[in-house]
Design a protein around this motif. Structure first.
Motif, mmCIF file in Angstrom:
data_model
loop_
_atom_site.group_PDB
_atom_site.id
_atom_site.type_symbol
_atom_site.label_atom_id
_atom_site.label_comp_id
_atom_site.label_asym_id
_atom_site.label_seq_id
_atom_site.Cartn_x
_atom_site.Cartn_y
_atom_site.Cartn_z
ATOM 1 N N ARG A 15 1.908 -0.947 -51.057
ATOM 2 C CA ARG A 15 2.851 -2.060 -50.966
ATOM 3 C C ARG A 15 4.283 -1.579 -51.146
ATOM 4 N NH1 ARG A 15 -0.136 -6.633 -54.719
ATOM 5 N NH2 ARG A 15 -2.083 -6.726 -53.517
ATOM 6 N N ASN A 16 4.480 -0.667 -52.104
ATOM 7 C CA ASN A 16 5.820 -0.125 -52.321
ATOM 8 C C ASN A 16 6.320 0.626 -51.092
ATOM 9 O OD1 ASN A 16 6.396 -1.096 -54.925
ATOM 10 N ND2 ASN A 16 5.245 0.563 -55.873
ATOM 11 N N ALA A 17 5.444 1.387 -50.472
ATOM 12 C CA ALA A 17 5.827 2.114 -49.249
ATOM 13 C C ALA A 17 6.182 1.132 -48.139
ATOM 14 C CB ALA A 17 4.694 3.044 -48.811
ATOM 15 N N LEU A 18 5.377 0.094 -47.990
ATOM 16 C CA LEU A 18 5.653 -0.924 -46.972
ATOM 17 C C LEU A 18 6.966 -1.638 -47.269
ATOM 18 C CD1 LEU A 18 4.900 -2.653 -44.507
ATOM 19 C CD2 LEU A 18 3.514 -4.074 -46.049
ATOM 20 N N SER A 19 7.205 -1.972 -48.519
ATOM 21 C CA SER A 19 8.453 -2.673 -48.849
ATOM 22 C C SER A 19 9.666 -1.791 -48.550
ATOM 23 C CB SER A 19 8.461 -3.150 -50.306
ATOM 24 O OG SER A 19 8.615 -2.073 -51.196
ATOM 25 N N GLY A 20 9.531 -0.495 -48.738
ATOM 26 C CA GLY A 20 10.615 0.432 -48.386
ATOM 27 C C GLY A 20 10.893 0.422 -46.892
ATOM 28 N N LYS A 21 9.817 0.391 -46.103
ATOM 29 C CA LYS A 21 9.983 0.338 -44.641
ATOM 30 C C LYS A 21 10.598 -0.987 -44.197
ATOM 31 C CE LYS A 21 6.120 3.459 -43.810
ATOM 32 N NZ LYS A 21 4.730 3.574 -43.355
ATOM 33 N N VAL A 22 10.187 -2.068 -44.837
ATOM 34 C CA VAL A 22 10.742 -3.393 -44.532
ATOM 35 C C VAL A 22 12.229 -3.410 -44.867
ATOM 36 C CG1 VAL A 22 10.711 -5.825 -45.229
ATOM 37 C CG2 VAL A 22 8.560 -4.635 -44.751
ATOM 38 N N ALA A 23 12.585 -2.900 -46.039
ATOM 39 C CA ALA A 23 13.989 -2.853 -46.451
ATOM 40 C C ALA A 23 14.805 -2.013 -45.475
ATOM 41 C CB ALA A 23 14.107 -2.297 -47.873
ATOM 42 N N ASP A 24 14.267 -0.884 -45.050
ATOM 43 C CA ASP A 24 14.968 -0.029 -44.089
ATOM 44 C C ASP A 24 15.169 -0.748 -42.755
ATOM 45 O OD1 ASP A 24 15.081 2.016 -45.956
ATOM 46 O OD2 ASP A 24 13.423 3.157 -45.069
ATOM 47 N N ALA A 25 14.139 -1.458 -42.296
ATOM 48 C CA ALA A 25 14.249 -2.175 -41.021
ATOM 49 C C ALA A 25 15.322 -3.250 -41.092
ATOM 50 C CB ALA A 25 12.900 -2.792 -40.646
ATOM 51 N N ALA A 27 17.910 -3.315 -43.225
ATOM 52 C CA ALA A 27 19.212 -2.653 -43.372
ATOM 53 C C ALA A 27 19.687 -2.111 -42.023
ATOM 54 C CB ALA A 27 19.121 -1.535 -44.407
ATOM 55 N N THR A 28 18.771 -1.566 -41.230
ATOM 56 C CA THR A 28 19.117 -1.059 -39.900
ATOM 57 C C THR A 28 19.619 -2.191 -39.009
ATOM 58 O OG1 THR A 28 17.516 0.728 -40.093
ATOM 59 C CG2 THR A 28 18.198 0.148 -37.875
ATOM 60 N N ALA A 29 19.092 -3.384 -39.220
ATOM 61 C CA ALA A 29 19.517 -4.552 -38.436
ATOM 62 C C ALA A 29 20.839 -5.119 -38.942
ATOM 63 C CB ALA A 29 18.435 -5.630 -38.481
ATOM 64 N N GLY A 30 21.376 -4.565 -40.041
ATOM 65 C CA GLY A 30 22.678 -4.989 -40.528
ATOM 66 C C GLY A 30 22.670 -5.876 -41.753
ATOM 67 N N LEU A 106 11.684 -8.736 -38.225
ATOM 68 C CA LEU A 106 10.570 -7.967 -38.782
ATOM 69 C C LEU A 106 9.449 -7.800 -37.758
ATOM 70 C CD1 LEU A 106 10.593 -9.457 -42.373
ATOM 71 C CD2 LEU A 106 11.167 -7.103 -41.725
ATOM 72 N N GLY A 107 9.177 -8.851 -36.983
ATOM 73 C CA GLY A 107 8.176 -8.743 -35.921
ATOM 74 C C GLY A 107 8.590 -7.724 -34.875
ATOM 75 N N SER A 108 9.861 -7.738 -34.505
ATOM 76 C CA SER A 108 10.379 -6.789 -33.527
ATOM 77 C C SER A 108 10.284 -5.354 -34.036
ATOM 78 C CB SER A 108 11.843 -7.130 -33.208
ATOM 79 O OG SER A 108 12.389 -6.186 -32.332
ATOM 80 N N ALA A 109 10.388 -5.186 -35.352
ATOM 81 C CA ALA A 109 10.302 -3.855 -35.958
ATOM 82 C C ALA A 109 8.856 -3.397 -36.157
ATOM 83 C CB ALA A 109 11.041 -3.849 -37.295
ATOM 84 N N GLY A 110 7.893 -4.234 -35.766
ATOM 85 C CA GLY A 110 6.492 -3.835 -35.826
ATOM 86 C C GLY A 110 5.705 -4.354 -37.011
ATOM 87 N N PHE A 111 6.296 -5.233 -37.782
ATOM 88 C CA PHE A 111 5.597 -5.798 -38.939
ATOM 89 C C PHE A 111 4.979 -7.146 -38.585
ATOM 90 C CE2 PHE A 111 9.170 -3.314 -40.607
ATOM 91 C CZ PHE A 111 8.484 -2.412 -41.400
ATOM 92 N N GLN A 112 3.973 -7.532 -39.347
ATOM 93 C CA GLN A 112 3.438 -8.881 -39.265
ATOM 94 C C GLN A 112 4.122 -9.655 -40.381
ATOM 95 O OE1 GLN A 112 -0.718 -7.721 -39.745
ATOM 96 N NE2 GLN A 112 -1.117 -8.616 -37.740
ATOM 97 N N ALA A 113 4.949 -10.607 -39.980
ATOM 98 C CA ALA A 113 5.703 -11.370 -40.966
ATOM 99 C C ALA A 113 5.534 -12.850 -40.670
ATOM 100 C CB ALA A 113 7.186 -10.984 -40.915
ATOM 101 N N GLY A 114 5.373 -13.620 -41.715
ATOM 102 C CA GLY A 114 5.217 -15.053 -41.531
ATOM 103 C C GLY A 114 5.325 -15.787 -42.847
#
Length: 129
Positions: A15-25, A27-30, A106-114
Motif C-alpha cells: 500500500r505504501n508503494a502504491l501510495s507513493g506512485k499515486v502521489a508521484d502521478a 505531482a506530475t499532473a501539477g 488517476l485512471g489515465s495514469a493506470g490506476f483504478q480509482a473510484g
C-alpha cells in the motif's frame, strides 16, 4: 472497546508503494500532494495516504483539501439553510469537479480509482494498482 486489526507488514508495504506512485502521478499532473494525514488541516491540494486496517476500511486513499475558509463559509451557508448561495454553489463545484478530475487523472495514469463508499467522507477516493 474493540481493536482494529492491521493488515500484514507485506500488505502495508504494498500500500505504501502504491501510495507513493499515486502521489508521484498527481505531482506530475501539477497537483500539490501531501502524505501526512495527521497534518491535513494545514494543507491544501491532494492528500494521499494509507489506512493500514485489515478490513474494507484499509487501502490507499486520496482526498482533495480546499482552503479552510471556503469550507467554513460553505458550512455556515448550509447551517443557515442557504444551499443555493453563491459560496455554497462554488464549494460544491470545486468539490465535485476536483473529485471527478482526480479520478480521471488517476485512471489515465493506470490506476483504478473510484468512490471509497464512505458515508462520512462522500468525496473520498479509493485507489488500487
Amino acid at each position: 472497546m474493540f481493536e482494529i486489526k492491521e493488515a500484514s507488514e507485506e500488505e502495508i508495504a504494498e500500500r505504501n508503494a502504491l501510495s507513493g506512485k499515486v502521489a508521484d502521478a498527481l505531482a506530475t499532473a501539477g497537483f500539490t500532494v501531501h502524505r501526512d494525514v495527521n497534518q491535513a488541516s494545514a494543507a491544501l491540494g491532494a492528500l494521499v495516504w494509507v489506512d493500514p486496517a485489515d478490513d474494507s476500511r484499509g487501502g490507499v486513499f486520496v482526498r482533495w483539501l480546499i482552503n479552510p475558509s471556503l469550507n467554513h463559509a460553505a458550512a455556515e451557508s448550509a447551517q443557515k439553510g442557504e444551499t443555493q448561495s453563491s459560496v455554497f454553489r462554488h464549494f460544491s463545484v470545486v468539490t465535485e469537479c476536483t473529485y471527478a478530475t482526480l479520478i480521471a487523472i488517476l485512471g489515465s495514469a493506470g490506476f483504478q480509482a473510484g468512490n471509497a463508499e464512505d458515508d462520512m467522507s462522500p468525496y473520498l477516493i479509493r485507489v488500487e494498482g
